[in-house]
Design a protein around this motif. Structure first.
Motif, PDB file in Angstrom:
ATOM      1  N   SER A  75      62.339 -25.344  42.685  1.00 53.98           N
ATOM      2  CA  SER A  75      62.181 -24.233  42.019  1.00 53.98           C
ATOM      3  C   SER A  75      63.410 -23.647  41.172  1.00 53.98           C
ATOM      4  O   SER A  75      63.292 -23.316  40.117  1.00 53.98           O
ATOM      5  N   VAL A 127      62.500 -23.181  37.436  1.00 55.15           N
ATOM      6  CA  VAL A 127      62.505 -21.632  37.088  1.00 55.15           C
ATOM      7  C   VAL A 127      63.759 -21.732  35.917  1.00 55.15           C
ATOM      8  O   VAL A 127      63.800 -20.917  34.620  1.00 55.15           O
ATOM      9  N   ALA A 155      61.202 -17.707  33.945  1.00 53.60           N
ATOM     10  CA  ALA A 155      60.782 -16.986  35.284  1.00 53.60           C
ATOM     11  C   ALA A 155      59.289 -16.621  34.869  1.00 53.60           C
ATOM     12  O   ALA A 155      58.547 -16.823  35.715  1.00 53.60           O
ATOM     13  N   GLN A 156      58.992 -16.217  33.747  1.00 52.67           N
ATOM     14  CA  GLN A 156      57.726 -15.362  33.260  1.00 52.67           C
ATOM     15  C   GLN A 156      56.649 -16.547  33.218  1.00 52.67           C
ATOM     16  O   GLN A 156      55.502 -16.467  34.024  1.00 52.67           O
ATOM     17  N   SER A 158      56.975 -19.378  34.862  1.00 51.50           N
ATOM     18  CA  SER A 158      56.930 -20.080  36.497  1.00 51.50           C
ATOM     19  C   SER A 158      56.060 -19.241  37.045  1.00 51.50           C
ATOM     20  O   SER A 158      55.133 -19.775  38.069  1.00 51.50           O
ATOM     21  N   ARG A 159      56.056 -17.850  37.034  1.00 53.83           N
ATOM     22  CA  ARG A 159      55.071 -17.013  37.824  1.00 53.83           C
ATOM     23  C   ARG A 159      53.727 -17.572  37.536  1.00 53.83           C
ATOM     24  O   ARG A 159      52.869 -17.604  38.638  1.00 53.83           O
ATOM     25  N   ARG A 160      53.307 -17.814  36.428  1.00 54.86           N
ATOM     26  CA  ARG A 160      51.905 -18.327  36.264  1.00 54.86           C
ATOM     27  C   ARG A 160      51.742 -19.507  36.773  1.00 54.86           C
ATOM     28  O   ARG A 160      50.606 -19.721  37.598  1.00 54.86           O
ATOM     29  N   PHE A 167      53.432 -21.535  38.923  1.00 56.14           N
ATOM     30  CA  PHE A 167      53.661 -21.668  40.366  1.00 56.14           C
ATOM     31  C   PHE A 167      52.300 -21.321  40.998  1.00 56.14           C
ATOM     32  O   PHE A 167      52.012 -21.958  42.163  1.00 56.14           O
ATOM     33  N   LEU A 168      51.962 -20.188  40.663  1.00 54.69           N
ATOM     34  CA  LEU A 168      50.441 -19.717  41.263  1.00 54.69           C
ATOM     35  C   LEU A 168      49.383 -20.526  41.169  1.00 54.69           C
ATOM     36  O   LEU A 168      48.536 -20.710  42.111  1.00 54.69           O
TER      37      LEU A 168
END
Length: 261
Positions: free
Chosen positions: A147, A151, A156-157, A159-161, A163-164
């Motif tokens: 990560s 990232v 970050a933005q 990665s939020r999507r 990663f999940l």
């Protein structure tokens, strides 16, 4: 230096580290992790190497973790998992902190830990048909060790999507997001990589090393007096260095600098 999972080649001042387990789509295990750490530590010290390419044989760049290795991990204790993850983290750091610029040559699939390998490199060149995927949550896991690098590279933005959701990221989308620096048709991938490598080798070795460290040290920091003073010291140091003086002198004299000869 002999390897079970890698191949190391060198042409001129450029070394290429090949992931060499095409039968398992270059998935890595504890042996591959140890060998990648060892080869990048070695290349970091080599004075005859000015740039490194991380590439892979076969149809895929890297499918992430090897299935047999994952089976063993399923039975690990917490302490064993800590040791194992620590070795993976050390491998990624050896790529990221290598004093030589590292160019990733990506073809085929690049999944999970393979995305981490790419993110640890300085420049990423991918074939137009490449598929990236941070697939860990499908297995009940998270991309924790990779990560810090992903990232930074993906943002970050995004990665939020990803990663999940563990969705596929097509090469064009990875390029739009800035993770991939350059897209290339499959038959032009080596040509694009070679062009970037030529630019790296033409630059001052010391300046390239310090520029790489500069980005790593400055990214994410607040622009305060400490950072400003740090950059002042860095430019003063590089101007006074042998290669800094040679670079300016060769420019004024309209000749090639010594590192190009």
């Amino acid at each position: 230096m002999e390897f079970q999972t890698l191949q190391l080649t060198q042409e001129g001042r450029v070394a290429t580290v090949w992931l060499n387990r095409p039968d398992v789509r270059n998935a890595f295990d504890e042996t591959a992790i140890a060998e990648l750490t060892r080869v990048f530590d070695m290349l970091d010290e080599r004075t005859d190497v000015r740039a490194v390419v991380l590439a892979a044989h076969g149809q895929a760049f890297c499918a992430g973790a090897d299935l047999n290795w994952m089976k063993k991990m399923a039975g690990y204790s917490h302490a064993e998992n800590l040791d194992d993850a620590g070795r993976l983290a050390r491998m990624l750091q050896s790529i990221y902190r290598c004093s030589k610029p590292v160019v990733a040559r990506i073809q085929g699939d690049c999944y999970a830990g393979g995305v981490g390998l790419a993110a640890a490199c300085d420049v990423v060149v991918a074939g137009e048909g490449v598929k990236f995927c941070l697939s860990e949550t499908r297995l009940g896991l998270i991309p924790a060790t990779i990560s810090p690098y992903v990232v930074k590279a993906l943002g970050a933005q995004a990665s939020r999507r990803f990663f999940l959701t563990a969705e596929i990221i097509p090469a064009a989308e990875a390029h739009r997001l800035g993770f991939v620096h350059e897209l290339a048709p499959a038959d032009a991938l080596d040509e694009r990589v070679a062009g970037i490598v030529r630019a790296l080798v033409a630059a001052s070795p010391n300046a390239v090393r310090e520029a790489k460290r500069l980005v790593q040290d400055v990214a994410g920091r607040s622009i305060d007096d400490a950072l400003v003073n740090d950059t002042v010291v860095r430019i003063a140091d590089i101007r006074a260095s042998n290669e800094g003086r040679e670079g300016i002198q060769s420019f004024l004299e309209k000749r090639k600098p010594s590192w190009c000869q």
